[in-house]
Each structure stands twice: as C-alpha cells, then as structure tokens.
Scaffold this motif. Structure first.
Motif, PDB file in Angstrom:
ATOM      1  N   LEU B  19      -0.125   2.053  -8.636  1.00 43.08           N
ATOM      2  CA  LEU B  19       1.068   2.288  -8.144  1.00 43.08           C
ATOM      3  C   LEU B  19       1.699   3.607  -8.675  1.00 43.08           C
ATOM      4  CD1 LEU B  19       3.138   1.319  -5.803  1.00 43.08           C
ATOM      5  CD2 LEU B  19       4.103  -0.209  -7.736  1.00 43.08           C
ATOM      6  N   PRO B  20       2.064   4.588  -8.210  1.00 39.91           N
ATOM      7  CA  PRO B  20       2.807   5.742  -8.934  1.00 39.91           C
ATOM      8  C   PRO B  20       4.133   5.235  -9.505  1.00 39.91           C
ATOM      9  CG  PRO B  20       2.166   6.450  -6.787  1.00 39.91           C
ATOM     10  CD  PRO B  20       1.982   4.815  -6.603  1.00 39.91           C
TER      11      PRO B  20
ATOM     12  N   VAL C 118       5.066  -2.045   1.184  1.00 44.20           N
ATOM     13  CA  VAL C 118       4.867  -0.920   0.213  1.00 44.20           C
ATOM     14  C   VAL C 118       6.063  -1.091  -0.941  1.00 44.20           C
ATOM     15  CG1 VAL C 118       4.920   1.598  -0.104  1.00 44.20           C
ATOM     16  CG2 VAL C 118       4.902   0.536   1.923  1.00 44.20           C
ATOM     17  N   LEU C 119       5.402  -1.022  -2.143  1.00 44.39           N
ATOM     18  CA  LEU C 119       6.306  -1.284  -3.465  1.00 44.39           C
ATOM     19  C   LEU C 119       6.696   0.067  -3.890  1.00 44.39           C
ATOM     20  CD1 LEU C 119       3.751  -3.732  -5.302  1.00 44.39           C
ATOM     21  CD2 LEU C 119       5.607  -4.126  -3.702  1.00 44.39           C
ATOM     22  N   TYR C 120       8.226  -0.043  -4.207  1.00 46.82           N
ATOM     23  CA  TYR C 120       8.957   1.028  -4.959  1.00 46.82           C
ATOM     24  C   TYR C 120       9.526   0.730  -6.247  1.00 46.82           C
ATOM     25  CZ  TYR C 120       7.964   3.809  -0.698  1.00 46.82           C
ATOM     26  OH  TYR C 120       7.232   4.185   0.170  1.00 46.82           O
ATOM     27  N   PRO C 121       8.788   1.231  -7.534  1.00 47.03           N
ATOM     28  CA  PRO C 121       9.375   0.755  -8.813  1.00 47.03           C
ATOM     29  C   PRO C 121      10.816   1.189  -9.032  1.00 47.03           C
ATOM     30  CG  PRO C 121       7.090   2.062  -8.901  1.00 47.03           C
ATOM     31  CD  PRO C 121       7.796   2.291  -7.498  1.00 47.03           C
ATOM     32  N   SER C 122      11.396   2.399  -8.616  1.00 48.10           N
ATOM     33  CA  SER C 122      12.635   2.559  -9.344  1.00 48.10           C
ATOM     34  C   SER C 122      13.482   2.745  -8.195  1.00 48.10           C
ATOM     35  CB  SER C 122      12.663   3.889  -9.772  1.00 48.10           C
ATOM     36  OG  SER C 122      12.381   5.060  -8.903  1.00 48.10           O
ATOM     37  N   ASN C 123      14.929   2.695  -8.417  1.00 46.11           N
ATOM     38  CA  ASN C 123      16.035   2.794  -7.309  1.00 46.11           C
ATOM     39  C   ASN C 123      15.810   4.204  -6.547  1.00 46.11           C
ATOM     40  OD1 ASN C 123      17.123   0.361  -8.076  1.00 46.11           O
ATOM     41  ND2 ASN C 123      18.538   1.182  -9.189  1.00 46.11           N
TER      42      ASN C 123
ATOM     43  N   ASP D  11       2.705   8.089  -0.715  1.00 42.55           N
ATOM     44  CA  ASP D  11       1.650   7.929  -1.868  1.00 42.55           C
ATOM     45  C   ASP D  11       1.962   6.544  -2.527  1.00 42.55           C
ATOM     46  OD1 ASP D  11       0.462  10.423  -1.067  1.00 42.55           O
ATOM     47  OD2 ASP D  11       1.835  11.283  -3.130  1.00 42.55           O
ATOM     48  N   PHE D  12       2.887   5.742  -2.214  1.00 47.67           N
ATOM     49  CA  PHE D  12       2.992   4.368  -2.758  1.00 47.67           C
ATOM     50  C   PHE D  12       2.511   3.204  -2.011  1.00 47.67           C
ATOM     51  CE2 PHE D  12       6.389   4.955  -6.223  1.00 47.67           C
ATOM     52  CZ  PHE D  12       6.398   6.321  -6.039  1.00 47.67           C
ATOM     53  N   GLU D  13       1.715   3.638  -0.793  1.00 48.19           N
ATOM     54  CA  GLU D  13       1.237   2.873   0.123  1.00 48.19           C
ATOM     55  C   GLU D  13      -0.196   2.444  -0.509  1.00 48.19           C
ATOM     56  OE1 GLU D  13       0.694   2.529   4.637  1.00 48.19           O
ATOM     57  OE2 GLU D  13       2.451   3.724   4.228  1.00 48.19           O
ATOM     58  N   ALA D  14      -0.582   1.143  -0.895  1.00 48.40           N
ATOM     59  CA  ALA D  14      -1.802   0.794  -1.220  1.00 48.40           C
ATOM     60  C   ALA D  14      -2.723   0.873  -0.104  1.00 48.40           C
ATOM     61  CB  ALA D  14      -1.654  -0.621  -2.023  1.00 48.40           C
ATOM     62  N   ASP D  15      -3.865   1.009  -0.448  1.00 54.87           N
ATOM     63  CA  ASP D  15      -5.324   0.852   0.532  1.00 54.87           C
ATOM     64  C   ASP D  15      -5.490  -0.647   0.369  1.00 54.87           C
ATOM     65  OD1 ASP D  15      -7.402   1.042   2.121  1.00 54.87           O
ATOM     66  OD2 ASP D  15      -8.487   2.110   0.408  1.00 54.87           O
ATOM     67  N   ASP D  16      -5.570  -1.184   1.648  1.00 55.14           N
ATOM     68  CA  ASP D  16      -5.857  -2.459   1.726  1.00 55.14           C
ATOM     69  C   ASP D  16      -7.263  -2.707   2.673  1.00 55.14           C
ATOM     70  OD1 ASP D  16      -4.627  -1.910   3.925  1.00 55.14           O
ATOM     71  OD2 ASP D  16      -3.553  -3.826   4.042  1.00 55.14           O
TER      72      ASP D  16
END
Lengths: 255, 255, 255, 255
Positions: B19-20, C118-123, D11-16
């Motif tokens: 994950l970026p 989708v995961l987003y690490p920061s605000n 680009d935060f979307e993971a390949d599943d």
C-alpha cells in the motif's frame, strides 16, 4: 518501561498463508548477476564452477527445508517464511561454499538474491511451470552459445554478435553453430542444455559394519545394504512424460 | 520447443504491491540461532563479535538497498522483493564478514534467516513499532543478564536459574544484580541495553588534497572539508521524543 | 453423516483483514446503469428522482452500518464483509425505496452494483480521494450538460454531439452553454455540479413534551431542545479547505 | 479544476485477482435473519415462501452472472467484483420478488447480506465444500425440527426445548420426533433436509410454431423440439458419487 503500550503494532502484520492443496513454488533469481559474473571472471557462455556452486546451494536449501518441513508443519504455510528462508539459506550457502568451487578466485562481495512464491493448483500447472523454466534454459543457452562463439572465435564485438543474431530462430542458430564452428548443439553438455533438477531419491548403499555374533568371541565385518534418501541432480528432459512416469513419487501425496 | 504453450503459468504470480504512503518495515530473525550460538561458542549473555557482525550485515543491506532504491523505484513496492533482497543480502553478508569478527572461530555451516514485511501507515505507528523492539531488547537483556550471572557466578543450573527468575519483575531483577553481583544494570554497555539503530547521516570530513595553483610551479597540499552521507550506529533511547527531535530527517518526506 | 470430514474446507478461506489505522473506503458503482437509465426513462442529463433515490440508499447504508459499527467491532475489519454489506444493503434499499421516488414508473428488474474496498493511510490521501470523485463529478456533469443540450435543443444526433465536443476543454463547454443555450453553468443546480456528501451531524431539535410538574394537578406542554445525530446531505465543495475546517469531526479520532 | 493532481489515489487500489485454475465459490449469508424472520412472521422451522424466494434470488444471480461471464471474461477474476455483484444482485432480487412469494405480508425494511469468496484448487475440494454445506443443512434442519416440535406441540419454552436437546445426538433427535410426535424424519420434505442445488441443464422443449411450407397457401402449425439451457432446482444428495456421475458437465472444463 511499558511494553504493552506498543504491542498493538503486532496487529499490522498481514496474514499471508498460502492456499491449501496447491503446489508452493519458490523461485530465486540472482541480483545483478551479469555484473557479478564479469567481476569474478566467469567463463562464457557457461561456467562449470558457478553452475555446480548453484546446485550445491539448492541442495543445502533442500536439506535445511526438509528439516523444517518435518518439524514445524512448514510455518503454517506462510508465504513470507517460505521465500525468505529459501533466499537467505541459498545466499549464505553461496558464500560458504564458494571457495570449494572457485579455489583461488576470491569472492569480492556478498551477492544478493530475490525470491517469490507462486502457487500452482494442479499437477499439470506445476509440470507446465517446470517445463517453462526448462524451455527458457534451452532458449537462453542456445542463444548464449552462438553469441559467445561469434565473439570468442570469430572476433565479433558483442554489438556485432547481437546484430548477427537479430531475428534468427532456433534452426538458424543451430546452423551457424554447425557450419561456422563445427559444433553440433545436441552434443553440448546436457547440464547446459537442460539445466539441473534436484530430487530426493531412495538409494541403496552397501555399508560395511562390524557386528558381534552370539557365541563368537570376535567382531566380524559384514556388508549391509541400507536404503537412504538422498538428493540427486538430474539433467534430463522434464517436458515430456517420461520423467514424470519414472518418478511418480514427486507428485504423489506422500512425495 | 513450444515456449509459448507454458507461458500461461506466469499469470499465477500474485501481485503483492505494498500500500502506498505507508512505512515498509522489513523484520529479520535468525533461524535457530539459539543452537547456532552454542555451536559457535558465543559468550553469554552478549557476544560482542556476534553483535558487531550483525550490525555490519545490517549496514551492508542498507548500502545495497540504497543503491536499489535510487535505481529502480524499489521494485514497484513489491513486498516479496523487499523481504527476499534484505534476507538474502543479510545472510550472504553474515558469512562473508564472519572471519573479520570471529577470527579463529570457523563458521561451521551457513545460517538461515526469516523475514517479513509489515506496513505502518503513520509516523506514530512506525515509532511505536521501533519502541516495541527497543522495549523488547531491554526486557530480554535484563533477563539474560541476571540469568547468566546466576549460572556463571552462582553456579545454578539453567533450570534452577529459570525457577529463581520465575515471576520476578524488572525491579526484582535489578535488585538481584545489585545485591548479589554488585552490578548496576544501568552501567552495563548501552549497546546491550538499547540495541543498535543504524541511520544515514551527513558528516563533514576533512580531507587532504594536492592541488596545483596557477602561477605556482609545484603542487600544494590543502585541507578540504567534504560533506558525505554515511551510515552511523547509535545506541540511544528511541522511545522518547529526543531521538526524533534530533533526527527529523528520518521521518521527513525527503528522508 | 460425518460433518467433520468436510470441515477442512474452512481453512481455504483467506484472511482479508484491512490494515489498521487506515481509512477504509467502500466505493460502489451501478452495473450497466446506462442501459438501466434508458429502460426506466431517466431524464437527461440528470434525473432528480434517481439522484434522490441514490442518496436515500446511501443514507440507509450509513444507518445500518452505524448499527453494525457499534455492535461488532466492524467484523474485525474484514474487507469482504465491508464491501458485501454495503453493496447488498444499497441494492436492496434501491428496490425497496424505488416507488417513493419513481411513483408510476415501475421497476422492470432488480439492478446490480459492484463494490470495492480501498485503504487510505493518511487524512490527505482520503481528502484527495474525495476530491478526485468530486472533480470527476464536475467533469462528467459539465460534459453531459452540453451534450444533452446539443441533442435535445439543437437536434444533433448523439454521434454529432460527440464529434462537436471532441477535444473541447472546460472553457469551451462553458462557452457553448452560454452562447448557444444562454445557460450559465454555475447556475445549474449544485447537486448536479458537486454531487452529494452525506455526513453525520449533531442537530438541535425543539420537541414539545408533556410533563407533570410537582404541586400541579395537570400535565403541561413544554418545549424541550434535544441534540440528535442525524445524516445530512451536503452539496458543497470538498476540494478546498473550508469543508474540512467546518467539519473537523469527520477526520478526528472520535469522528 | 485539476483532476490529474488527485488521480494518484487510484494506485491505492489493491489487486485481488483470484488464483487461476481454482473453483471460485461465492458464499452468501443473510444479515440478522433471525430477527428478520421473526418480524416477518416466518413459519418455523421452515417457511416455504422464504425458501422459494431464496431460490428465486439465486436463480436471478445465476442468470445475470451467466450474462456477465460471456461478455467480460468475469472481470479478470477480481474477487471483489465477484462477491459484490453476487451479494447486490441477490439483495435487490430479494426485495423485487418478495411480493410474489409473501403476498399480503409486506416487507418491512430492506435486508442485508454478506458475502465472501473462497478458492478451491481441486474438484474434490469443491465437492467437499458442497458436502459440508449439505451436511450442515441436515444437522440444522434436524435440530430445528425437533426444537420447534417441542415448543409448538409440547408447549416447552425455547429455553426448556434447548435444555432438552443439550447433548443429544442425531439418533436421539430422530427418536424424539418418532416417539413423541410420530414423525419419521426421513419423510420430511426433501428440500428441508437436503437444501437446494441450482444447476444449468439442457432440456428439450416441444414448441408449437407456425410455418409456411413452399407450395402451400396457408401457414401450418408444427411441433418443434428445441434444446434450451435452463436453471433447474434439485434437492438430491450431493455428498455421494451419484450426483456427480449424473451431472459430469458441472466439473468438466466446458461446464
């Protein structure tokens, strides 16, 4: 010192368990081995010392992992464990055994490798993976053999050799080898053409043992046949059926 | 030889991009190092040779990966690449540099390591991870220090020492060390108590250079101050804020 | 009937826990909604009934998931749970509430949706994700507005309208709208231009209550102000800072 | 409005992507259906209306996904697409078809479902998964049947019925049903005991067609036999071999 306050960071570790009932392939590649080969004077297109050292490392990995496999249910099939154990064991073995193969050629720096894990659900997928690797070995070796003949014997520069081979097919390369260098590619060493497969195999060994029979005063030497499991290097074709017919235990459940 | 027929097996490789915008931590552990330490006569509770060798390997990894980082956008953040490169480079370095630290103690076999990748989304998470490791180092080292004193100086068996320490807290252990062995734990070497952190740091070096000035016949020696980036080992506390205040570049975007 | 013999198949389920300390975004898209819109006579470029139904469904999802969130620690952050709960709740709500928005237009068949996590690490990453969606909404709506004006008012065929817009920028489209159709795009309804954001908000409500005061014979009506948390639809700009300054609780830890 | 500035969030979307050559199982569960059943007056232990509605929804999903499967190579085997399409289509169908099964019982609110994807590498794994579900159906239905007899006919409270069944085995439950309620469990409806399997099956249909033969003045009605693929519900045993022998096309490559 509050340890527990930080323990939460453990939960960030992702589970990377491999899907059950799949073949787990760990594939390794040398990092920057083109440069490494040049700096250590590898002979071209194949360096027997380097190839045998590679095989020795692969063997060490197999022996160590066999060990692990028995003990610990293979780390609950964690992908990261598989690939890092294999990569690190291969790498440390490479440096450890170097001097046995390269005698007076000192190792200049410790090499790196990269690994990955790939899962194959069926036997056919696994066979096709291995066939792909052997086909790749063949294609690369044929190409390298012609390329280096053109450079070493015909005096072409690497660029000239490259250009000469541009667009040529396997048949063309065989023809160049034969007509210009009197080389029949099929007579090249089989290890170069087919690569190496290491398998565990049951072998019978005759061992001399001293035993003391009842009613006899002295020990007596007798020959005993013992069955042992041993790693054996093969350079045979693994694309056709013959190999798999000959070693059915590789794919069997208790293999 | 139909290469293309097998190429489909490539599609079985899973994408393991990290994950970026997360910190990527690669954690290594020695495989079976308890046994390894015994077989190679490591002194207890800490062996300076082994610790310095570890640091040297970590440094080699940092130098090699720095190299990679610049060149190739870090393998598109592929988790498997990260962990296998680190694990294999560490392992090969361990064997390569062994003799510089262990002199006449030969390495008996090539050791293995396992690695994993963990992602931390925030700076605080990363700090807490590192704090967790340092807290763990402290707890283990305090425990080991008392344990080996009891064994080496008081002549307890390992089992007896274990029993003696059962249920004791940090304060109790400090007390045993002080009252029975006159050891003030806080005076123990800081590398044992805090572990080692390696960081890239800008250092100024004074170098002597020969230069030829215009209108002068001979070269002249001058001192030149050069700024260089260098790996520096630290044994300081990293749980408090001071470390992070002192080295803000570690967490900065261009760090 | 041996149940246990088959239980092993449970182990094939992969762990899909979301990385902690990241924003979890669940994004939904209608399946084949272009066709769905045509078959149900949606007005172009925007159908208020369809938009308000969408908002109602999103609201239902938020209410239901709020419910889940409190009870069950969000399914241990399992990605599959998140996306299927959201997608299925949205879909069933769509059919359930259809008739309240589409009156005499019957629903011809049950629509499908697809979702992803989708995961987003920061605000900042989360804000940028939402900004991306709003920017996309703007671009699409501007384009659709011009396109349908050309078709509906100027009598162009869809292909002709497409060609006319080929290569035009936002400024060109605004100009066409103004000069040919006397439309100032900025006066178009804000819901079309900005989309809808639903947020939980504390609202004060004045409620009439009957209470019986001590020493009085009869109940008396009094007005009471009550604070309640309620879902509120907004159509404001979320790309600039103002929105985030106004609703800091969205990004706060206890938000 | 700078769209491109935010595009990086993609680009935060993971390949599943699901591992190739594995069976992809999508499993659905109703959310909070215990409560849903009570609020909608489901008859106990089995409600035929609810069961047939479930089957109808599953059928709708199969028809819709068949459609997708042909068109789009199944979304490049993306796990999230699979589960959300199935869950949302099932959920919207549930509301859409409700009134055909529940007549004058209005649907009070839109229900939610959760889904997951599980991969099974071999045919045997898939069969065992399905056998597990059928065995589970049997165990639950036997238990529910006795439980509700005790409550409905013997007037026990749910807690008393629970206690009565504590620790009983299948044989005990069969015995209670037979001796106390004169029920032979094996005569219970097969759909309750075995659940429902929906399969695509080729069926021959006789259709009446009007055709105009050459040299004849008027159209003539003829009967034509047409082969069509149709979804068929089955309630048979799928744990033994017979089912799989009878429908080999389910597991075949072109199934």
């Amino acid at each position: 010192m509050a340890k527990s306050k930080f323990e939460y960071v453990r939960d960030f570790e992702a589970d990377d368990t491999c899907l059950p009932n799949c073949w787990v392939v760990v594939r390794l590649d040398g990092r920057n081995f083109h440069r490494f080969a040049e700096q250590h004077g590898f002979s071209k297109p194949n360096d027997d010392r380097a190839l045998h050292l590679m095989n020795k490392c692969a063997q060490t990995v197999m022996e160590e992992l066999e060990d692990i496999a028995i003990k610990s249910n293979w780390f609950r099939r964690r992908s990261s464990k598989f690939m890092t154990h294999v990569a690190s064991q291969f790498a440390s073995s490479y440096v450890f055994h170097w001097k046995n193969y390269f005698k007076d050629q000192p190792l200049l720096y410790p090499p790196g490798f990269d690994g990955r894990v790939v899962l194959y659900p069926s036997n056919q997928n696994l066979k096709d993976y291995l066939s792909w690797r052997q086909a790749d070995c063949h294609i690369n070796n044929l190409n390298n053999t012609v390329f280096w003949m053109l450079v070493q014997r015909s005096g072409l520069t690497p660029t000239q050799a490259q250009e000469r081979l541009q667009g040529t097919l396997a048949g063309d390369k065989n023809e160049i080898l034969f007509s210009e260098f009197s080389i029949n590619y099929n007579n090249e060493p089989v290890m170069y053409r087919k690569g190496t497969v290491l398998i565990w195999q049951k072998v019978n060994e005759v061992v001399t043992k001293k035993i003391k029979l009842p009613k006899e005063a002295e020990e007596k030497e007798v020959e005993v046949t013992r069955t042992r499991t041993k790693i054996v290097p093969l350079h045979c074709d693994i694309i056709g059926d013959q190999f798999w017919d000959q070693y059915p235990e590789i794919l069997s459940d208790d293999g």
